[in-house]
Design a protein around this motif. Sequence first.
Motif, PDB file in Angstrom:
ATOM      1  N   SER A  38       0.799  -1.171   0.191  1.00 34.51           N
ATOM      2  CA  SER A  38      -0.099   0.194  -0.006  1.00 34.51           C
ATOM      3  C   SER A  38       0.871   1.233   0.113  1.00 34.51           C
ATOM      4  O   SER A  38       2.061   1.100   0.249  1.00 34.51           O
ATOM      5  CB  SER A  38      -0.996  -0.193   1.335  1.00 34.51           C
ATOM      6  N   GLU A  39       0.293   2.270  -0.175  1.00 35.01           N
ATOM      7  CA  GLU A  39       1.085   3.615  -0.427  1.00 35.01           C
ATOM      8  C   GLU A  39       0.404   4.597   0.913  1.00 35.01           C
ATOM      9  O   GLU A  39      -0.899   4.502   1.041  1.00 35.01           O
ATOM     10  CB  GLU A  39       0.738   4.268  -1.639  1.00 35.01           C
ATOM     11  N   VAL A  40       1.316   5.028   1.678  1.00 33.95           N
ATOM     12  CA  VAL A  40       1.049   5.914   2.898  1.00 33.95           C
ATOM     13  C   VAL A  40       0.198   7.305   2.127  1.00 33.95           C
ATOM     14  O   VAL A  40       1.015   7.869   1.258  1.00 33.95           O
ATOM     15  CB  VAL A  40       2.121   6.215   3.561  1.00 33.95           C
ATOM     16  N   VAL A  41      -0.828   7.329   2.637  1.00 33.53           N
ATOM     17  CA  VAL A  41      -1.441   8.876   2.145  1.00 33.53           C
ATOM     18  C   VAL A  41      -1.351   9.994   3.142  1.00 33.53           C
ATOM     19  O   VAL A  41      -1.421  11.042   2.720  1.00 33.53           O
ATOM     20  CB  VAL A  41      -2.905   8.382   1.669  1.00 33.53           C
ATOM     21  N   ALA A  42      -1.596   9.367   4.412  1.00 33.05           N
ATOM     22  CA  ALA A  42      -1.619  10.424   5.639  1.00 33.05           C
ATOM     23  C   ALA A  42      -1.171   9.839   6.776  1.00 33.05           C
ATOM     24  O   ALA A  42      -1.130   8.528   7.001  1.00 33.05           O
ATOM     25  CB  ALA A  42      -3.009  11.069   5.705  1.00 33.05           C
ATOM     26  N   VAL A  43      -0.525  10.338   7.774  1.00 32.07           N
ATOM     27  CA  VAL A  43       0.007   9.793   8.887  1.00 32.07           C
ATOM     28  C   VAL A  43      -0.506  10.670  10.038  1.00 32.07           C
ATOM     29  O   VAL A  43      -0.471  11.805  10.094  1.00 32.07           O
ATOM     30  CB  VAL A  43       1.337   9.673   8.915  1.00 32.07           C
ATOM     31  N   GLY A  44      -0.873   9.842  11.314  1.00 36.55           N
ATOM     32  CA  GLY A  44      -0.963  10.554  12.408  1.00 36.55           C
ATOM     33  C   GLY A  44       0.227  11.230  12.980  1.00 36.55           C
ATOM     34  O   GLY A  44       1.435  10.947  12.557  1.00 36.55           O
ATOM     35  N   ASN A  50       4.430   4.531  20.442  1.00 40.92           N
ATOM     36  CA  ASN A  50       4.683   4.248  19.054  1.00 40.92           C
ATOM     37  C   ASN A  50       4.896   5.468  17.955  1.00 40.92           C
ATOM     38  O   ASN A  50       4.065   6.157  17.488  1.00 40.92           O
ATOM     39  CB  ASN A  50       3.248   3.698  18.563  1.00 40.92           C
ATOM     40  N   PRO A  51       6.112   5.782  17.978  1.00 42.52           N
ATOM     41  CA  PRO A  51       6.388   6.972  17.173  1.00 42.52           C
ATOM     42  C   PRO A  51       6.233   6.702  15.558  1.00 42.52           C
ATOM     43  O   PRO A  51       6.414   5.523  15.189  1.00 42.52           O
ATOM     44  CB  PRO A  51       7.769   7.348  17.327  1.00 42.52           C
ATOM     45  N   MET A  52       5.967   7.607  14.718  1.00 42.70           N
ATOM     46  CA  MET A  52       5.842   7.308  13.283  1.00 42.70           C
ATOM     47  C   MET A  52       7.300   7.037  12.525  1.00 42.70           C
ATOM     48  O   MET A  52       8.038   8.095  12.666  1.00 42.70           O
ATOM     49  CB  MET A  52       5.253   8.516  12.592  1.00 42.70           C
ATOM     50  N   THR A  53       7.198   6.096  11.767  1.00 42.81           N
ATOM     51  CA  THR A  53       8.468   5.570  11.058  1.00 42.81           C
ATOM     52  C   THR A  53       8.205   5.609   9.498  1.00 42.81           C
ATOM     53  O   THR A  53       9.194   5.164   8.918  1.00 42.81           O
ATOM     54  CB  THR A  53       8.780   4.272  11.495  1.00 42.81           C
ATOM     55  N   VAL A  54       7.090   6.195   9.264  1.00 42.25           N
ATOM     56  CA  VAL A  54       6.845   6.199   7.806  1.00 42.25           C
ATOM     57  C   VAL A  54       6.273   7.662   7.391  1.00 42.25           C
ATOM     58  O   VAL A  54       5.885   8.310   8.197  1.00 42.25           O
ATOM     59  CB  VAL A  54       5.681   5.083   7.227  1.00 42.25           C
ATOM     60  N   LYS A  55       6.462   7.893   6.296  1.00 43.72           N
ATOM     61  CA  LYS A  55       5.830   9.123   5.790  1.00 43.72           C
ATOM     62  C   LYS A  55       4.883   9.126   4.405  1.00 43.72           C
ATOM     63  O   LYS A  55       4.933   8.148   3.946  1.00 43.72           O
ATOM     64  CB  LYS A  55       7.102  10.215   5.534  1.00 43.72           C
ATOM     65  N   VAL A  56       4.287  10.269   4.138  1.00 45.27           N
ATOM     66  CA  VAL A  56       3.530  10.172   3.028  1.00 45.27           C
ATOM     67  C   VAL A  56       4.310   9.930   1.791  1.00 45.27           C
ATOM     68  O   VAL A  56       5.304  10.161   1.652  1.00 45.27           O
ATOM     69  CB  VAL A  56       2.677  11.484   2.901  1.00 45.27           C
ATOM     70  N   GLY A  57       3.731   8.991   0.960  1.00 46.00           N
ATOM     71  CA  GLY A  57       4.365   8.549  -0.105  1.00 46.00           C
ATOM     72  C   GLY A  57       5.153   7.318  -0.133  1.00 46.00           C
ATOM     73  O   GLY A  57       5.280   6.693  -1.176  1.00 46.00           O
ATOM     74  N   ASP A  58       5.241   6.880   1.041  1.00 47.10           N
ATOM     75  CA  ASP A  58       6.120   5.687   1.317  1.00 47.10           C
ATOM     76  C   ASP A  58       5.416   4.217   0.658  1.00 47.10           C
ATOM     77  O   ASP A  58       4.131   4.263   1.011  1.00 47.10           O
ATOM     78  CB  ASP A  58       6.484   5.227   2.663  1.00 47.10           C
ATOM     79  N   LYS A  59       5.854   3.278   0.334  1.00 44.73           N
ATOM     80  CA  LYS A  59       5.318   1.908  -0.130  1.00 44.73           C
ATOM     81  C   LYS A  59       5.575   1.150   1.010  1.00 44.73           C
ATOM     82  O   LYS A  59       6.547   1.189   1.248  1.00 44.73           O
ATOM     83  CB  LYS A  59       5.718   1.753  -1.449  1.00 44.73           C
ATOM     84  N   VAL A  60       4.461   0.503   1.577  1.00 45.25           N
ATOM     85  CA  VAL A  60       4.754  -0.182   2.553  1.00 45.25           C
ATOM     86  C   VAL A  60       3.915  -1.571   2.479  1.00 45.25           C
ATOM     87  O   VAL A  60       3.144  -1.884   1.745  1.00 45.25           O
ATOM     88  CB  VAL A  60       4.083   0.316   4.136  1.00 45.25           C
TER      89      VAL A  60
END
Length: 90
Positions: A38-44, A50-60
């Motif tokens: 999936s592609e990350v569209v938005a992050v909290g 649980n800190p954010m380790t991904v950013k918008v646009g990453d493929k996961v």
Amino acid sequence: MTIKPLADRVLLKSVEAEETTASGIILAASAQEKPEVSEVVAVGPGTEKNPMTVKVGDKVIISKYSGTQVKLDGTEYTISEIKDILAVVE
């Protein structure tokens, strides 16, 4: 309308499933597997635990049956916790 994830949640959009096999056989929609990439569209904002380790646009790569499915303006999204993300595809 937009969706803004809270806490340690991410908004994901599935990458299109393969419609043909490597040998060129066309698959019916019912025979296609649910995409796990999936592609990350938005992050909290994340949390201390649980800190954010991904950013918008990453493929996961996510767990196969994780998250909550939502539909907005004809597009299907998944809202998932950061812990359900298994890897970042580079």
